[in-house]
Design an enzyme around this catalytic site. Structure first.
Site, short mmCIF file in Angstrom:
data_model
loop_
_atom_site.label_atom_id
_atom_site.label_comp_id
_atom_site.label_asym_id
_atom_site.label_seq_id
_atom_site.Cartn_x
_atom_site.Cartn_y
_atom_site.Cartn_z
N TYR A 15 0.74 -0.94 -0.68
CA TYR A 15 -0.53 -0.22 -0.45
C TYR A 15 0.59 1.35 0.15
CZ TYR A 15 -3.40 2.93 1.76
OH TYR A 15 -4.34 3.95 1.83
N ASP A 16 1.66 1.26 0.93
CA ASP A 16 2.43 2.64 1.03
C ASP A 16 3.32 2.75 -0.35
OD1 ASP A 16 1.63 1.46 3.88
OD2 ASP A 16 3.64 2.35 4.90
N GLU A 17 4.55 1.47 -0.86
CA GLU A 17 5.02 2.08 -2.41
C GLU A 17 4.37 1.96 -3.14
OE1 GLU A 17 8.13 2.59 -1.17
OE2 GLU A 17 8.98 1.57 -0.08
N ARG A 68 -10.53 -1.37 10.59
CA ARG A 68 -9.65 -0.74 10.19
C ARG A 68 -10.20 0.35 12.05
NH1 ARG A 68 -10.42 3.83 5.30
NH2 ARG A 68 -11.79 2.41 4.55
N ASN A 104 -14.00 -1.09 13.34
CA ASN A 104 -14.10 -1.39 14.80
C ASN A 104 -14.17 -1.44 16.36
OD1 ASN A 104 -12.63 -3.80 12.85
ND2 ASN A 104 -10.72 -4.36 13.99
N PHE A 105 -14.04 -0.47 16.36
CA PHE A 105 -14.52 -0.13 17.94
C PHE A 105 -16.03 -0.08 17.57
CE2 PHE A 105 -10.24 1.58 19.94
CZ PHE A 105 -9.61 -0.06 19.46
N ARG A 151 3.55 4.60 15.28
CA ARG A 151 3.40 5.08 16.20
C ARG A 151 2.63 5.92 16.81
NH1 ARG A 151 3.49 2.02 20.63
NH2 ARG A 151 3.73 3.33 21.98
P1 NAD Z 1 -13.07 1.32 -0.21
O1 NAD Z 1 -11.92 0.68 0.47
O2 NAD Z 1 -13.66 2.21 1.16
O3 NAD Z 1 -12.81 2.07 -1.25
C1 NAD Z 1 -11.73 1.95 -2.21
C2 NAD Z 1 -13.02 1.47 -3.60
O4 NAD Z 1 -12.02 1.51 -4.30
C3 NAD Z 1 -13.62 0.87 -2.87
O5 NAD Z 1 -14.56 0.48 -3.63
C4 NAD Z 1 -13.20 -0.63 -3.48
O6 NAD Z 1 -14.25 -1.99 -4.48
C5 NAD Z 1 -12.31 0.00 -5.23
N1 NAD Z 1 -11.95 -0.42 -5.61
C6 NAD Z 1 -10.34 -1.39 -5.61
N2 NAD Z 1 -9.47 -1.59 -5.83
C7 NAD Z 1 -10.01 -1.78 -7.62
C8 NAD Z 1 -9.52 -1.37 -8.55
N3 NAD Z 1 -8.89 -2.17 -9.05
N4 NAD Z 1 -10.53 -1.38 -9.70
C9 NAD Z 1 -11.49 -0.16 -9.55
N5 NAD Z 1 -12.23 -0.23 -7.73
C10 NAD Z 1 -11.27 -0.98 -6.72
O7 NAD Z 1 -11.54 2.32 0.98
P2 NAD Z 1 -11.66 4.56 1.42
O8 NAD Z 1 -11.39 4.49 2.77
O9 NAD Z 1 -13.10 4.95 0.82
O10 NAD Z 1 -11.14 5.17 0.51
C11 NAD Z 1 -10.21 5.43 -0.52
C12 NAD Z 1 -9.61 5.89 -1.36
O11 NAD Z 1 -8.99 7.67 -0.58
C13 NAD Z 1 -8.55 5.00 -1.22
O12 NAD Z 1 -7.44 5.07 -2.49
C14 NAD Z 1 -7.04 5.18 -0.24
O13 NAD Z 1 -5.79 4.67 -0.35
C15 NAD Z 1 -6.98 6.93 0.24
N6 NAD Z 1 -7.18 6.96 0.92
C16 NAD Z 1 -8.19 7.04 2.18
C17 NAD Z 1 -8.33 7.17 3.71
C18 NAD Z 1 -8.99 6.59 4.96
O14 NAD Z 1 -8.82 7.07 6.30
N7 NAD Z 1 -10.57 6.02 4.26
C19 NAD Z 1 -7.14 7.46 4.09
C20 NAD Z 1 -5.90 8.09 3.08
C21 NAD Z 1 -5.75 7.69 1.68
N1 UDP Z 2 -6.30 -0.88 16.08
C1 UDP Z 2 -6.96 -1.45 17.06
N2 UDP Z 2 -8.12 -2.33 17.20
C2 UDP Z 2 -8.21 -2.50 15.84
C3 UDP Z 2 -8.37 -2.12 14.85
C4 UDP Z 2 -7.15 -1.58 14.90
O1 UDP Z 2 -6.04 -1.23 18.12
O2 UDP Z 2 -9.00 -2.78 16.57
C5 UDP Z 2 -5.20 0.41 15.54
C6 UDP Z 2 -4.68 0.24 14.89
O3 UDP Z 2 -3.33 -0.95 15.52
C7 UDP Z 2 -3.27 0.93 14.52
C8 UDP Z 2 -4.80 2.30 14.76
O4 UDP Z 2 -5.80 1.12 15.39
O5 UDP Z 2 -2.43 1.82 15.44
C9 UDP Z 2 -5.78 2.32 13.35
O6 UDP Z 2 -5.53 1.61 12.07
P1 UDP Z 2 -6.60 1.40 11.80
O7 UDP Z 2 -6.37 0.29 10.71
O8 UDP Z 2 -7.68 2.35 11.86
O9 UDP Z 2 -5.00 2.42 10.16
P2 UDP Z 2 -3.36 2.78 9.98
O10 UDP Z 2 -3.31 1.89 10.69
O11 UDP Z 2 -3.91 2.47 8.42
O12 UDP Z 2 -3.92 4.12 10.80
#
Ligand code: NAD
Ligand code: UDP
Ligand code: UDP
Length: 330
Positions: free
Chosen positions: A149-151, A190, A194-195, A279
């Site tokens: 995801y990150d890279e 997430r 979850n909570f 962290r």
């Molecule tokens: P989400 O999983 O609800 O939405 C992602 C959508 O993309 C889903 O509907 C999924 O079916 C679709 N998808 C996945 N792979 C696909 C593919 N190959 N072709 C077509 N559709 C595809 O997640 P979200 O939270 O709505 O995130 C949306 C975007 O925002 C993502 O790119 C995510 O990386 C970015 N983002 C979200 C957050 C957050 O906290 N929600 C934080 C940082 C970045």
């Molecule tokens: N986390 C947790 N319990 C859960 C799910 C997540 O303690 O049931 C923690 C997780 O380890 C992280 C933070 O909550 O430190 C946020 O996690 P999330 O998966 O929502 O997003 P990200 O790690 O990508 O910020």
């Protein structure tokens, strides 16, 4: 009578959590919206209220394959976002970020569309600089379980800036920090979903590690406002720009708040901290404030209350559905 021309906007990942809220906002603004999704983590239920709308169109499509449509703007959000989902098929996650970006940039180049990329705070990895400004290059493990995801997202940023430099594409890159709200997937793993789901069912709250790691949670409506404002900036502004909320909480504090707001009897239990779990995380929002005149408005208690109401209604629908099935089977 002459037809009014609307902006034609493509939203990839439009059936997901953020994408569906963006579709709502763009429809409300009068745009013609083409929503593209392969339903990997999204669902038609998130956008079913738009079915039949004359300016809304839905395409089942995987962005790792080429797409030929005629549009004026592209919002590229397609990508699983929760660690559980993106680690389920890590190779596909990288393909979605990288091949997806290439295809959407190629499309933007052909039709001369403005293009937005949903990047992430994960580009900063487990950061040594706190809060994180856009100038920080990050500390990412390139071979860990989060790297797909990150890279992938880092490479997508590289592609956006190279298409901008090489082909003069009009790009807008936002680094989105943890965002929550209605339409999150109840089982995406997430922390907020979850909570809340655990608390509403009086099941144990799973706190990973010591719970002292921090996150800063942004309510979805605030984030969508930031994204739309970014798309409306002049061509010279490309980002990357942080979007999120700068009020930092420990994950343990979040657990206690959710318990309080749901009046839950759940107990907190500790589970193993996942690998490479950052962290601390908190955006420096100085650039967003000055360039977009934007800052988040929704306090965590208010956003959580709305999100809890959403999950409550989803859970009671699920109970009704199970009872109907049971009654039919008897
Ligand atoms: P989400 O999983 O609800 O939405 C992602 C959508 O993309 C889903 O509907 C999924 O079916 C679709 N998808 C996945 N792979 C696909 C593919 N190959 N072709 C077509 N559709 C595809 O997640 P979200 O939270 O709505 O995130 C949306 C975007 O925002 C993502 O790119 C995510 O990386 C970015 N983002 C979200 C957050 C957050 O906290 N929600 C934080 C940082 C970045
Ligand atoms: N986390 C947790 N319990 C859960 C799910 C997540 O303690 O049931 C923690 C997780 O380890 C992280 C933070 O909550 O430190 C946020 O996690 P999330 O998966 O929502 O997003 P990200 O790690 O990508 O910020
Ligand atoms: N592409 C697409 N839709 C378009 C135009 C291009 O999906 O309308 C894809 C196509 O698969 C191509 C990629 O975008 O491989 C990159 O396009 P670009 O024009 O940058 O490169 P090239 O076509 O030379 O590989």
């Amino acid at each position: 009578m002459k037809e009014i021309a609307h902006d034609r906007v493509l939203v990839t990942g439009g059936a997901g959590f953020l994408g569906s809220h963006l579709c709502d906002r763009l429809i409300a603004e009068g745009c013609d919206v083409v929503c593209v999704d392969n339903y990997f983590t999204g669902t038609k239920r998130n956008i079913e209220h738009l079915f039949g709308h004359p300016r809304f169109e839905l395409l089942r499509h995987d962005v790792t394959f080429p797409l030929y449509v005629e549009v004026d703007q592209i919002y590229n959000l397609a990508c699983p976002a929760s660690p559980v989902h993106y680690q389920h098929d890590p190779v596909q996650t990288t393909k979605t970020s990288v091949h997806g970006a290439i295809n959407m940039l190629g499309l933007a180049k052909r039709v001369k569309a403005r293009i937005f990329q949903a990047s992430t705070s994960e580009v900063y990895g487990d950061p040594e600089v706190h809060p994180q400004p856009e100038s920080y290059w990050g500390r990412v493990n390139p071979i860990g379980v989060r790297s797909c995801y990150d890279e992938g997202k880092r490479c997508a940023e590289t592609l956006f800036f190279d298409y901008h430099r090489q082909h003069k594409l009009r790009i807008k890159v936002a680094r989105i920090f943890n965002t929550y709200g209605p339409r999150m997937h109840p089982r995406d793993g997430r922390v907020v979903s979850n909570f809340i789901v655990q608390a509403l069912q009086n099941q144990p709250i799973t706190l990973y590690g010591d719970g002292l790691q921090t996150r800063s949670f942004c309510y979805v409506d605030d984030l969508i406002e930031g994204i739309v404002r970014l798309m409306k900036t002049g061509d010279a502004f490309t980002g990357p720009v942080n979007l999120g909320n700068a009020t930092e909480f420990t994950v343990a504090e979040l657990a206690r708040l959710v318990l309080e707001l749901t009046n839950s009897r759940s107990k907190i239990i500790h589970e193993r901290l996942p690998a490479d779990d950052p962290r601390q995380r908190k955006p420096d929002l100085t650039l967003a404030q000055s360039a977009l005149d934007w800052s988040p408005k929704t306090p965590l208690v208010e956003g959580l209350t709305r999100t809890i109401a959403y999950f409550e209604s989803q859970l009671s629908k699920a109970v009704e559905y199970r009872e109907t099935l049971l009654a039919a089977a008897l």
